[in-house]
Design an enzyme around this catalytic site. Structure first.
Site, PDB file in Angstrom:
ATOM      1  N   LYS A  62       0.890  -1.297   0.147  1.00  0.00           N
ATOM      2  CA  LYS A  62       0.002  -0.109  -0.068  1.00  0.00           C
ATOM      3  C   LYS A  62       0.686   1.202  -0.033  1.00  0.00           C
ATOM      4  CE  LYS A  62      -3.864   2.083   2.650  1.00  0.00           C
ATOM      5  NZ  LYS A  62      -4.915   1.855   3.751  1.00  0.00           N
ATOM      6  N   SER A 109      -9.981   1.800   2.841  1.00  0.00           N
ATOM      7  CA  SER A 109      -8.934   2.641   1.765  1.00  0.00           C
ATOM      8  C   SER A 109      -7.889   1.628   0.966  1.00  0.00           C
ATOM      9  CB  SER A 109      -8.194   3.778   2.645  1.00  0.00           C
ATOM     10  OG  SER A 109      -7.398   2.868   3.722  1.00  0.00           O
ATOM     11  N   SER A 133     -10.116  -0.528   6.833  1.00  0.00           N
ATOM     12  CA  SER A 133      -9.619  -0.540   5.479  1.00  0.00           C
ATOM     13  C   SER A 133      -8.711  -1.722   4.898  1.00  0.00           C
ATOM     14  CB  SER A 133      -8.559   0.862   5.405  1.00  0.00           C
ATOM     15  OG  SER A 133      -9.288   1.923   5.503  1.00  0.00           O
TER      16      SER A 133
HETATM   17  N1  GLN Z   1     -13.278   4.015   5.993  1.00  0.00           N
HETATM   18  C1  GLN Z   1     -12.751   4.352   7.429  1.00  0.00           C
HETATM   19  C2  GLN Z   1     -12.125   6.139   7.452  1.00  0.00           C
HETATM   20  O1  GLN Z   1     -12.659   6.724   6.561  1.00  0.00           O
HETATM   21  C3  GLN Z   1     -11.665   3.569   7.476  1.00  0.00           C
HETATM   22  C4  GLN Z   1     -10.388   3.890   6.970  1.00  0.00           C
HETATM   23  C5  GLN Z   1      -9.201   3.192   7.326  1.00  0.00           C
HETATM   24  O2  GLN Z   1      -9.380   2.056   7.782  1.00  0.00           O
HETATM   25  N2  GLN Z   1      -7.952   3.609   7.217  1.00  0.00           N
HETATM   26  O3  GLN Z   1     -11.714   6.436   8.339  1.00  0.00           O
END
Ligand code: GLN
Length: 451
Positions: free
Chosen positions: A56, A131, A155
């Site tokens: 990532k 994400s 995410s």
């Molecule tokens: N969707 C969640 C957020 O926007 C989780 C994102 C994540 O786990 N990095 O914060």
């Protein structure tokens, strides 16, 4: 695609051919946009020798242009390896390709990336989740053997569920955050996205363990789990009845079928309820944005990446941050700054910390009776691009994943069904802190049952 376990058994000479094959497949599947390189038309980033693992774009690999999919980090070159990368290299794995993500890991669809869209391999009109959408799309699309993602509020698990692969979030502190672009430091964990449960355990074993350079890394020796997975162990599994009400029909049916299958296989099912998930969402978005607003203050045009041409220092800060950050990131910086401001600190931030404590306590009370909790990952399968324009609606899609991070627990999501239009449906197990063994035992049992 060859599994991680199989790839790790290959003689060294065959790894080069494997990488070459992967490069061709990545080129052929350019439209997926799973890798940043597919979106920018550049060469796949590589470091060192070993079985190729996609990484990532918020995990530092020395010499790579690591950007958290943000404009503000264009031009930044990582000066060192994250701990997880050094651990991979020491175990015969090598970083190969940067995967696309929501900017600074803020989002649930990978739509906030500076680089553009990643498509769901099962349907190009649907998001891959986020994400870590690029990591999940790469694994599910057959263009990565395995990948690393990060999970602050789901995410890893949610994109894995949307794309039909396995995603695992370790107990907070088990995997070092050293070298991970910080979003919300008390919630972030790096973890594996893989083709199956055993591969997730193998990659988890490699990246877990103490790191003295990270004060939040737990100093207990890591006990290997991947060689002890027992899919035949009979477990007590709690299911969360009130969570089923908020799930869409197809997700609900897939989860209910999986529960039935677990019971038929000899696991004991107990029924529980949890605090209404709207409190999880409120708590999470106060804590996560508060921490993000302080973490992101370091991007000021002086030390990292992009700097906007300016007349003086103040103008440089303003212009660099205004031009460098996307809309969602700015929204969160504003929200976080607001909840931490002196007039509102007690009303929001302190209250959220108390709610976080309650959320943790409710998990502990369920775990007095159960080895694992089994629940949905997302209320719906992968949604269409642009379908969640209202940010609050996007935040609500995280109802099932964020409590796990607030409580610091390990969890794993795996495919349990398919929707009528062919999209994968995932479900997750949650375990007690540091009980990754039971997590993998349960997940492997369900994976076998559903085969
Ligand atoms: N969707 C969640 C957020 O926007 C989780 C994102 C994540 O786990 N990095 O914060």
């Amino acid at each position: 695609m060859i599994t991680l376990k199989e790839a790790m058994a290959l003689p060294k000479e065959e790894i080069a051919a494997l990488k070459q094959d992967l490069r061709q497949k990545i080129e052929a599947k350019k439209d997926l946009g799973a890798y940043v390189e597919q979106l920018t038309g550049s060469e796949i980033a590589e470091f060192g020798e070993g079985v190729p693992i996609a990484v990532k774009d918020n995990i530092q690999v020395k010499g790579w242009n690591v950007t958290s999919a943000s404009n503000i980090l264009q031009g930044y070159v990582a000066p060192y390896n994250a701990t997880v990368i050094d651990k991979m290299l020491a175990n015969g794995l090598a970083p190969f390709g940067r995967t696309n993500m929501d900017e600074f890991a803020m989002g649930s669809s990978t739509e906030t990336s500076f680089y553009g869209k990643t498509r769901n391999p099962h349907n190009p009109d649907r998001v891959p989740g986020g994400s870590s959408g690029g990591s999940a799309a790469a694994v599910a699309g057959g263009i990565a053997i395995a990948a690393l993602g990060s999970d602050t509020g789901g995410s890893i698990r949610q994109p894995a569920a949307f794309c039909g692969c396995v995603g695992m979030k370790p107990t907070y502190g088990k995997v070092s955050r050293y070298g991970l672009g910080a979003y919300s430091s008390s919630l972030d964990q790096i973890g594996p996205i893989t083709q199956n449960v055993e591969d997730a355990a193998i990659l988890y074993d490699i990246i877990a363990g103490h790191e003295p350079k990270d004060s939040t890394s737990v100093n207990i020796p890591h006990k290997k789990v991947s060689d002890k997975i027992d899919p035949n162990r009979k477990l007590t599994i709690a299911v969360i009845d009130n969570y089923m009400e908020e799930a869409g029909e197809e997700v609900r049916n897939a989860i209910l079928n999986a529960i039935k299958a677990l019971e038929d296989a000899g696991h004991k099912i107990v029924h529980k309820n949890m605090i209404n998930s709207k409190y999880d969402v409120a708590t999470y978005y106060i804590i996560a944005t508060a921490e993000a607003s302080t973490n992101l203050s370091r991007y000021d045009g002086v030390r990292y990446g992009n700097r906007a041409p300016s007349e003086n220092l103040k103008e440089m800060y303003l212009k660099t941050r205004s031009e460098g950050f996307g809309e969602e990131v700015k929204r969160r910086i504003l929200l976080g700054t607001f909840v931490l401001s002196s007039g509102y600190y007690d009303a929001y931030y302190i209250k959220a910390q108390k709610a976080r404590h309650l959320i943790k306590a409710q998990f502990e009370s369920i775990f007095e009776e159960a080895d694992l909790i089994f629940m949905p990952v997302s209320p719906t399968p992968a949604f269409a691009f642009g379908s969640k324009k209202d940010p609050l609606e996007m935040y609500l899609s995280d109802i099932y994943t964020i409590a796990v991070n607030l409580a610091g627990l390990p969890a794993i999501s795996l495919p349990v069904g398919t929707s009528s239009d062919g999209l994968p449906i995932g479900a997750q197990f949650v375990a007690k802190a540091f009980d990754e063994q039971t997590l993998f035992d349960g997940a492997s049992s369900l994976e076998n049952i559903l085969k």
